[in-house]
Design an enzyme around this catalytic site. Structure first.
Site, mmCIF file in Angstrom:
data_model
loop_
_atom_site.group_PDB
_atom_site.id
_atom_site.type_symbol
_atom_site.label_atom_id
_atom_site.label_comp_id
_atom_site.label_asym_id
_atom_site.label_seq_id
_atom_site.Cartn_x
_atom_site.Cartn_y
_atom_site.Cartn_z
ATOM 1 N N TYR A 13 0.810 -1.211 0.000
ATOM 2 C CA TYR A 13 0.000 0.000 0.000
ATOM 3 C C TYR A 13 0.854 1.276 0.000
ATOM 4 C CZ TYR A 13 -2.661 3.509 2.609
ATOM 5 O OH TYR A 13 -3.225 4.652 3.057
ATOM 6 N N SER A 38 1.625 -9.942 -2.869
ATOM 7 C CA SER A 38 1.224 -8.788 -3.660
ATOM 8 C C SER A 38 1.229 -9.182 -5.130
ATOM 9 C CB SER A 38 2.181 -7.634 -3.416
ATOM 10 O OG SER A 38 3.503 -8.081 -3.558
ATOM 11 N N SER A 126 8.274 2.883 13.304
ATOM 12 C CA SER A 126 6.927 3.099 13.811
ATOM 13 C C SER A 126 6.991 3.811 15.162
ATOM 14 C CB SER A 126 6.275 1.734 13.973
ATOM 15 O OG SER A 126 5.153 1.833 14.802
ATOM 16 N N TYR A 154 5.509 -7.834 16.244
ATOM 17 C CA TYR A 154 5.701 -6.951 15.084
ATOM 18 C C TYR A 154 6.434 -5.673 15.519
ATOM 19 C CZ TYR A 154 4.525 -3.243 11.773
ATOM 20 O OH TYR A 154 4.594 -2.153 10.938
ATOM 21 N N LYS A 158 10.461 -3.835 14.746
ATOM 22 C CA LYS A 158 10.845 -2.443 14.424
ATOM 23 C C LYS A 158 11.928 -1.975 15.396
ATOM 24 C CE LYS A 158 8.008 -1.495 11.062
ATOM 25 N NZ LYS A 158 8.535 -1.566 9.717
HETATM 26 P P1 NAD Z 1 1.702 -3.761 2.974
HETATM 27 O O1 NAD Z 1 1.412 -5.031 3.705
HETATM 28 O O2 NAD Z 1 0.628 -3.131 2.156
HETATM 29 O O3 NAD Z 1 2.923 -4.035 1.998
HETATM 30 C C1 NAD Z 1 3.974 -4.876 2.352
HETATM 31 C C2 NAD Z 1 4.413 -5.597 1.076
HETATM 32 O O4 NAD Z 1 5.556 -6.363 1.409
HETATM 33 C C3 NAD Z 1 3.385 -6.580 0.502
HETATM 34 O O5 NAD Z 1 3.142 -6.237 -0.845
HETATM 35 C C4 NAD Z 1 4.054 -7.953 0.570
HETATM 36 O O6 NAD Z 1 3.853 -8.705 -0.598
HETATM 37 C C5 NAD Z 1 5.498 -7.593 0.681
HETATM 38 N N1 NAD Z 1 6.254 -8.562 1.459
HETATM 39 C C6 NAD Z 1 6.004 -9.017 2.705
HETATM 40 N N2 NAD Z 1 6.982 -9.861 3.091
HETATM 41 C C7 NAD Z 1 7.864 -9.920 2.063
HETATM 42 C C8 NAD Z 1 9.095 -10.591 1.851
HETATM 43 N N3 NAD Z 1 9.622 -11.360 2.783
HETATM 44 N N4 NAD Z 1 9.732 -10.443 0.677
HETATM 45 C C9 NAD Z 1 9.226 -9.658 -0.269
HETATM 46 N N5 NAD Z 1 8.085 -8.974 -0.140
HETATM 47 C C10 NAD Z 1 7.412 -9.106 1.028
HETATM 48 O O7 NAD Z 1 2.353 -2.742 4.031
HETATM 49 P P2 NAD Z 1 2.442 -1.159 4.009
HETATM 50 O O8 NAD Z 1 1.281 -0.596 4.738
HETATM 51 O O9 NAD Z 1 2.774 -0.693 2.641
HETATM 52 O O10 NAD Z 1 3.676 -0.964 4.987
HETATM 53 C C11 NAD Z 1 4.985 -1.040 4.522
HETATM 54 C C12 NAD Z 1 5.939 -0.722 5.646
HETATM 55 O O11 NAD Z 1 5.519 0.407 6.432
HETATM 56 C C13 NAD Z 1 6.101 -1.847 6.651
HETATM 57 O O12 NAD Z 1 7.444 -1.838 7.045
HETATM 58 C C14 NAD Z 1 5.256 -1.415 7.819
HETATM 59 O O13 NAD Z 1 5.736 -2.012 8.997
HETATM 60 C C15 NAD Z 1 5.522 0.072 7.814
HETATM 61 N N6 NAD Z 1 4.501 0.823 8.517
HETATM 62 C C16 NAD Z 1 3.204 0.680 8.157
HETATM 63 C C17 NAD Z 1 2.230 1.367 8.868
HETATM 64 C C18 NAD Z 1 0.759 1.199 8.497
HETATM 65 O O14 NAD Z 1 -0.082 1.486 9.332
HETATM 66 N N7 NAD Z 1 0.442 0.784 7.260
HETATM 67 C C19 NAD Z 1 2.589 2.205 9.913
HETATM 68 C C20 NAD Z 1 3.951 2.360 10.245
HETATM 69 C C21 NAD Z 1 4.898 1.647 9.536
HETATM 70 N N1 UFG Z 2 -9.838 -0.633 15.039
HETATM 71 C C1 UFG Z 2 -11.062 -1.130 15.407
HETATM 72 N N2 UFG Z 2 -11.598 -2.118 14.654
HETATM 73 C C2 UFG Z 2 -10.973 -2.631 13.555
HETATM 74 C C3 UFG Z 2 -9.716 -2.096 13.181
HETATM 75 C C4 UFG Z 2 -9.185 -1.097 13.954
HETATM 76 O O1 UFG Z 2 -11.666 -0.692 16.400
HETATM 77 O O2 UFG Z 2 -11.509 -3.547 12.914
HETATM 78 C C5 UFG Z 2 -9.251 0.458 15.832
HETATM 79 C C6 UFG Z 2 -8.015 -0.006 16.567
HETATM 80 O O3 UFG Z 2 -8.398 -0.453 17.843
HETATM 81 C C7 UFG Z 2 -7.182 1.276 16.604
HETATM 82 C C8 UFG Z 2 -7.614 2.065 15.364
HETATM 83 O O4 UFG Z 2 -8.834 1.473 14.965
HETATM 84 O O5 UFG Z 2 -7.547 2.049 17.698
HETATM 85 C C9 UFG Z 2 -6.606 1.965 14.266
HETATM 86 O O6 UFG Z 2 -6.336 0.607 14.027
HETATM 87 P P1 UFG Z 2 -5.458 0.098 12.828
HETATM 88 O O7 UFG Z 2 -5.521 -1.381 12.838
HETATM 89 O O8 UFG Z 2 -5.848 0.809 11.578
HETATM 90 O O9 UFG Z 2 -4.018 0.564 13.202
HETATM 91 P P2 UFG Z 2 -3.145 0.337 14.500
HETATM 92 O O10 UFG Z 2 -3.042 1.676 15.118
HETATM 93 O O11 UFG Z 2 -3.623 -0.761 15.342
HETATM 94 O O12 UFG Z 2 -1.778 -0.136 13.855
HETATM 95 C C10 UFG Z 2 -1.221 0.502 12.689
HETATM 96 C C11 UFG Z 2 -0.734 -0.581 11.749
HETATM 97 C C12 UFG Z 2 0.373 -1.352 12.405
HETATM 98 C C13 UFG Z 2 1.439 -0.396 12.873
HETATM 99 C C14 UFG Z 2 0.864 0.684 13.705
HETATM 100 C C15 UFG Z 2 1.923 1.698 14.032
HETATM 101 O O13 UFG Z 2 -1.783 -1.459 11.446
HETATM 102 O O14 UFG Z 2 0.902 -2.230 11.472
HETATM 103 O O15 UFG Z 2 -0.181 1.333 13.027
HETATM 104 O O16 UFG Z 2 2.901 1.732 13.099
HETATM 105 F F1 UFG Z 2 2.312 -1.070 13.653
#
Ligand code: NAD
Ligand code: UFG
Length: 347
Positions: A13, A38, A126, A154, A158
């Protein structure tokens, strides 16, 4: 000559957006991904936005030889590395898989980077690395705050990767831009890139959108007696386009600092910079539901269910350092992000 940047794990994403932003800013990006979770179709969507397909290699990071072949073909300036797996609940069920995927595989990449003397990296961390036992609401955690006490595997990945990168910068000349943020939302303005998992979403925004579209029956809100404005969890939501824009700015900033003969602290070989990318507008889950209902004129069905033990009720960070040093400022409001998400889901 264009600077070339290697992007790992790209079709997810957030990072498909980053390819578009970096290409549009004039950099060449090369992508490696094993497509385990993906689709290669994302390349077609990226082509629709930027007019061509960026170079892509189907490489598993465990395969050091394949990675080396890619490094032989290009003169990389930087690597943007986004560890792969991110579902908190899944990490609690399969901690070893998360440690293997997010840490061990990253080490392979760092080894190849060191062998090819490509020692510049942007890492997507994060806000959850901060000591979660005691968040200070009014001041917020700043970058000097203690990082430990993570509540699930997870987040531990980080924390550990940050520690590894700190040591690589101290003892192996790595220049590291470490960015900490929390909840990115929305889709690219082209509507070609978005957060629309085919399976049941983990994250709040796609879940709300699917309930609004009646693809899912109701949202489960994970408990409502926390010490927050209305008892539900509080988060800081950032538009993904803003977030990636600041990855680009952070890259340009550290890229300048790490030119030959930069000023460096005594005894520290590389540069290690951390920034909180924090909007500073806190929203509870119920507020998010109400806001979305007002903006899209649809009822969001929800029900209060049990708490999730491993998670945090609220997180507050302080973005002052990024404001001062990177001129950090977000452009896209939460209302616009919600509006645009809904437009995407209805296209
Ligand atoms: P996402 O799950 O949409 O994308 C991750 C992609 O990584 C997927 O397309 C998957 O196919 C690929 N992948 C997973 N394991 C793999 C592997 N071993 N080899 C090759 N490809 C692999 O995640 P995103 O939301 O785009 O997040 C990307 C990064 O940002 C992650 O490091 C996540 O921890 C970090 N991050 C995300 C959030 C959030 O809320 N989305 C917040 C803070 C940090
Ligand atoms: N929530 C619900 N119901 C759901 C999904 C989420 O109530 O079905 C609430 C959660 O309790 C939280 C808020 O919505 O309070 C946001 O939840 P998200 O799952 O969207 O995100 P988080 O804050 O739990 O975690 C996100 C990413 C993690 C990352 C984190 C910080 O999903 O991968 O931000 O980087 F680690």
């Amino acid at each position: 000559m264009k600077k070339t940047i290697l992007i790992t794990w790209w079709t997810g994403y957030i990072w498909s957006h980053s390819i578009v932003a970096f290409q549009q800013a004039g950099y060449k990006t090369v992508i490696v991904d094993n497509l385990c979770n993906s689709s290669v179709d994302t390349l077609d969507w990226i082509e629709k936005i930027i007019g061509y397909k960026p170079d892509f290699y189907n490489v598993d990071l465990r395969d050091k030889n394949a990675l080396e072949e890619v490094f032989k073909k290009y003169d990389f300036d930087w690597v943007i590395h986004f560890a792969g797996l991110k579902a908190v609940w899944e990490s609690c069920e399969k901690p070893l898989e998360y440690f293997d995927n997010n840490i061990v595989w990253s080490l392979k990449l760092f080894e190849v980077m060191e062998d090819f003397w490509v020692k510049n990296i942007i890492f997507s961390s994060s806000a959850t690395v901060y000591d979660s036992s005691n968040f200070w609401k009014w001041e917020g955690a700043n970058e000097k705050w203690i990082t430990w006490n993570t509540t699930n595997p997870y987040w531990t990945t980080k924390f550990i990767l940050e520690q590894i990168l700190i040591d690589l910068s101290k003892f192996s000349d790595f220049n590291v831009m470490n960015l900490r943020y929390f909840n990115p939302i929305w889709a690219h303005e082209s509507w070609f890139l978005w957060e629309d998992p085919e399976w049941i979403p983990n994250n709040l925004m796609p879940f709300i959108m699917k309930v609004a579209k009646w693809t899912l029956d109701e949202l489960k809100v994970f408990w409502n007696d926390y010490d927050t404005i209305d008892g539900t969890w509080v988060r800081d939501y950032i538009d993904v386009v803003d977030l990636i824009d600041w990855h680009l700015k952070a890259y340009e900033n550290i890229s300048l600092l790490s030119q030959p003969f930069p000023p460096r602290e005594k005894g520290v070989k590389g540069i290690f910079r951390i920034y909180n990318l924090w909007v500073g507008k806190w929203v509870s889950v119920l507020e998010m539901i109400r806001k979305t209902e007002e903006i899209i004129w649809k009822k969001i069905n929800y029900k209060i269910v049990d708490r999730r033990d491993w998670d945090l009720a609220e997180v507050y960070c302080n973005p002052e350092k990024a404001k001062k040093e990177l001129w950090w400022k977000t452009q896209i409001s939460l209302d616009e992000s919600i509006k645009n998400s809904w437009r995407f889901y209805n296209k």
